[in-house]
Structures are given as C-alpha cells and as structure tokens.
Design a protein around this motif. Structure first.
Motif, short mmCIF file in Angstrom:
data_model
loop_
_atom_site.label_atom_id
_atom_site.label_comp_id
_atom_site.label_asym_id
_atom_site.label_seq_id
_atom_site.Cartn_x
_atom_site.Cartn_y
_atom_site.Cartn_z
N ALA A 233 0.83 -1.20 0.00
CA ALA A 233 0.00 0.00 0.00
C ALA A 233 0.87 1.25 0.00
O ALA A 233 0.59 2.21 -0.74
CB ALA A 233 -0.93 -0.02 1.21
N PHE A 330 -3.73 -4.79 2.30
CA PHE A 330 -3.46 -3.81 1.24
C PHE A 330 -4.68 -2.93 0.97
O PHE A 330 -4.55 -1.70 0.87
CB PHE A 330 -3.05 -4.52 -0.04
N ALA A 334 -4.56 0.89 1.69
CA ALA A 334 -4.67 1.81 0.55
C ALA A 334 -5.78 2.82 0.79
O ALA A 334 -5.63 4.02 0.50
CB ALA A 334 -4.92 1.03 -0.73
#
Length: 478
Positions: A233, A330, A334
């Motif tokens: 990320a 992730f 993110a």
C-alpha cells in the motif's frame, strides 16, 4: 506516557525477550523435528516407521532440554546451562506432555541458583579444590532441582499447560482464533512479536502438532501477509521516503522474513494498525476454513520456510491465507492512505519513535531512511595480524546481525580478505572474537563480555560507512 508505564513496558519487553531468547537459538532443532514429522509420520509425505521413531523423543526430551540449557546459559554461561538442563529433566519426567513451559522455568532457575551459590562460596575455596567444588556444587544442586521438579513442579506446570492448551483449543473450536489478531498485531509494533510467537505459540503449537501433525498456531503471528499488504500500500499510495523505501522493505519482509522492517510504517500512520489487524484476522480465518497449518514453527517468517514446513494437505489453505491476508491489509491500507487528510509524518521520526518504544536503536532505521549514521569506532584497534574472527552481535543473533555479517562478507570477498565473519547473540559472543560489531546501545554489553576485543559501534547494520573503512584498513595492512 508516564515513567511508570515506561517501566512496566520495559519489564514486559525484557520478559518477552527472555522467553524468545530461550526458543530462538533452538529454532533449527524445532525445524528439524518439523521436517522429520512432515516426511515420516504415517500421514506424512514419505511415511517411514523407523524414521518416525525420532518424533516423540525429540519433542519430549531433546527440545525441552535444549530450551532448559539455553535458559540456564543465558543466566550463567555453560555452568548455568548444565544445571538448567539437568533440572529440566525433572519436569520432563514429572509430566506426560512436552515440557516447554517447564523448561523455560527450570532452565533459568538452575542458572540463577548456581550463580548465587558460586557468589557465596567460590572465592572461599582453597587452591587445589576448585574442580572438586565446581563439579559437586553443580551436581548436588542439579540433582536437588531435578527431584523437586519431578515431585512438584512438573505436575503443576503440566496442569497449567493443560489449561492453556484447553483454552487455545476452546478458542479454535469456537472459531474465535481470528480475534487474537486484535492483540497480536498491535503487540508486534511494540516488538513483542518474538515473545508471543516463540514464547507462547511455538510451544503450544508444537504440542498440537505432535497430536495432529500440524498446527494453525505456527501461522497466527508468522503470516507475512498483513505486513506485506501494508508495504505494498505504501509502495503505491505512500509519499516521499515511505513510498520510495517500501518496495525494498517488502522484499526483505516477505522473502527474508524480517517483519520488524514494516513497523515504522505503522507508527508513521497509526491508523494502519486497523489494516494489519483485519489482514491477520482474515488470514487466520482462511486457515481455519481449510483446516490448514504447519508442521513446525517457521523462523524467520519468510515464505520459504513456511512453504517448506507446510503439510501436503495444507498448501491451498496456507497459500490462500497469505494471499488473502495481503489483499485485505493492502485494501484497507490503501483506503487509509488515499483518504487520510493528515500530513504524513516523516519516516525518520517514526523510526525514532519505534526505537523509543523498543528501548533501543532499530536495525532497520537507516535502511528505511537512507541516512548516514554517526558511527563510533571504539578502541583498542587491532592490526590485521591480530584479526582472525569478526562477530556481528545483536539481541537474538539473527535477522539484522545476520544481514550485516552477510554484507561485510561480500565486501571482504571482493577485496580478497580471508577473515571469518559471522553473527551471534550478544550473550553468545565467543572468546576468540577479535572484532565485535554491534549497534551503539549494545556496545557496552559486548565490551563487558569481551573487553579485550576491538568494538565497532554502528547505528545501522545494513548501511554503515565503517564497513568500508574496515575493509580499507585491513587491505592496507595485508
């Protein structure tokens, strides 16, 4: 945070370090047992009745005795290790199940007591009677501790172990094991990962693996997925130094198994702890769903030992647990990075915060920030004729010191310098070490261990200018 809280945290960290310090030096033996189990038990990869006879004696006798010896040696060198191992034999005989917890008690206890006895009597022994005193004092104490352990400590520890095992089994049966991530993932950022994994999960997982051939507990903390998701990320949605350094950190974390390298990223953006918690929970849930686990503890938590210790019927579950944990971590990471309106804290400041929380300089600091350290070269300085062995020393003798030793070996190889370079735990620095390289906060401990050696202090094992200076110095003297 108050001084009182800092003191409590320091005590917890020291206790956790001691627990993991008894397990980690013996991880090779755990892996050996896991591989023998994986290949030769009746439902293993290549069943073999003769080879399978190694499984029970190794987990019941070898592994606890190694832990007991290591625990005693941590307190009082070889003498403490011998008494600790002998005392551990008492809890082994006094219980039916493998006595890992008993070994963690009796090993250090044996080392501590023989040290105290020596402090009282050793200086009073007349010349010529030293060997007689040394052998009989250690033998008498070890015999007494072993008998006490058989009669009392073994049954008590056995009962406690049963309670812990039953508690873990109840959590697993109730499908609540994923909730462990709520505690484990934040604890990893406080550097309690080794204490939790090797001090608690590995012993309990080994007992479970003895009965079923595998255990989910070996991947509750060691799954590299949550950390990998965080680093991916940052690689895509991070800013500045964090974005530039995250891809390299991801390779070290996933392939090298050094999980501490992603902790500064979480401290830089504390809300990212949510991502690793849910990543960890999703990975554990996947393992439960597929009834997957490992034969033995994977150390370091790299994809390579994890795959090597995965049973044939668990590959799908283990691989999916890593992929799903990575994906969940992730996705949440993110989202946090994309929607956060706060200015990103400088990674160097986060690393400093991590060092304060850990209570010492981190080995990953400058590998993340790219800074040059203010390293210090301590005296005395040895010339090349006096240098036959160089030791990199850290708390556990693994991870960062191993990487530093590998880096210096490569520099020596390119410069045709034939000097032995290896890594050791700070408590296991050999007597024949000529140059000892440590992080600054460990230098005083190393000097106390080997005051006549040359000591080089660095802030960072991975990127120190002192390595090139040492290479040039030894080349010039050749």
């Amino acid at each position: 945070m108050s001084k009182e809280n800092n003191g409590i945290r320091a005590k917890i960290q020291k206790f956790g370090s001691n627990l993991s310090g008894m397990i980690m030096p013996n991880i090779g033996a755990f892996i050996a047992w896991g591989l023998i189990t994986a290949f030769f038990i009746p439902d293993g990869w290549t069943p073999n009745e003769t080879m399978a006879t190694l499984v029970d004696p190794m987990i019941k006798y070898l592994l606890p005795l190694l832990i007991g010896f290591t625990g005693g040696r941590m307190i009082y060198d070889i003498r403490g290790g011998v008494v600790g191992a002998t005392a551990t034999m008492g809890v082994i005989v006094g219980a039916e199940q493998p006595m890992f917890i008993g070994a963690m008690i009796m090993g250090p206890l044996g080392g501590y007591l023989i040290k105290k006895i020596d402090d009282l009597f050793q200086a009073k022994i007349r010349q010529g009677f030293e060997m007689l005193y040394n052998n009989f004092s250690a033998g008498i104490l070890a015999a007494i501790l072993a008998m006490i352990a058989v009669a009392g400590i073994g049954p008590v520890v056995s009962g406690l172990t049963n309670i812990l095992a039953d508690g873990v089994a109840a959590i697993i049966s109730a499908g609540l094991l994923p909730l462990a991530s709520i505690i484990i993932e934040p604890a990893k950022a406080l550097f309690l990962n080794n204490a939790i994994n090797h001090g608690i999960l590995t012993p309990l997982g080994s007992e479970q693996a003895l009965e079923t051939g595998k255990s989910i507990l070996f991947l509750v903390e060691a799954n590299p997925g949550p950390g990998l998701g965080i680093l991916l990320a940052f690689s895509i949605f991070g800013k500045g130094v964090s974005k530039a350094s995250a891809p390299g950190a991801a390779i070290i974390q996933f392939l090298g198994g050094i999980h501490e390298i992603y902790f500064p990223y979480i401290l830089m953006k504390p809300t990212m702890i949510i991502a690793v918690i849910f990543g960890g929970m999703s990975g554990i849930f996947t393992l439960q769903l597929f009834d997957a686990g490992l034969h033995a503890a994977a150390s370091p938590g790299s994809i390579f030992p994890i795959m090597a210790l995965t049973p044939g019927n668990s590959y799908v579950g283990v691989i999916l647990s890593i992929i799903i944990a990575t994906a969940v971590s992730f996705a949440i990471g993110a989202f946090i990075l994309k929607t956060s309106k706060d200015s990103e804290e400088d990674l160097a400041a986060s690393t400093k915060k991590m060092e304060e929380m850990k209570g010492k300089k981190s080995s990953v600091s400058s590998s993340l920030t790219g800074e040059q350290e203010n390293d210090v070269l301590e005296t005395p300085v040895k010339d090349k004729t006096e240098v036959n062995k160089i030791i990199f020393a850290c708390d556990a003798g693994m991870g960062s010191s191993a990487m530093g030793a590998s880096l210096l070996k490569n520099k020596f190889k390119k410069s045709d310098i034939a000097i032995d370079v290896t890594n050791k735990a700070i408590n296991e620095i050999p007597d024949d070490a000529d140059i000892i390289i440590t992080q600054k906060t460990l230098t005083e401990r190393a000097k106390a261990k080997r005051p006549d050696a040359e000591h080089i202090s660095v802030d960072n094992f991975l990127n120190s200018p002192r390595y090139d200076e040492l290479v040039e110095r030894l080349k010039d003297e050749s």
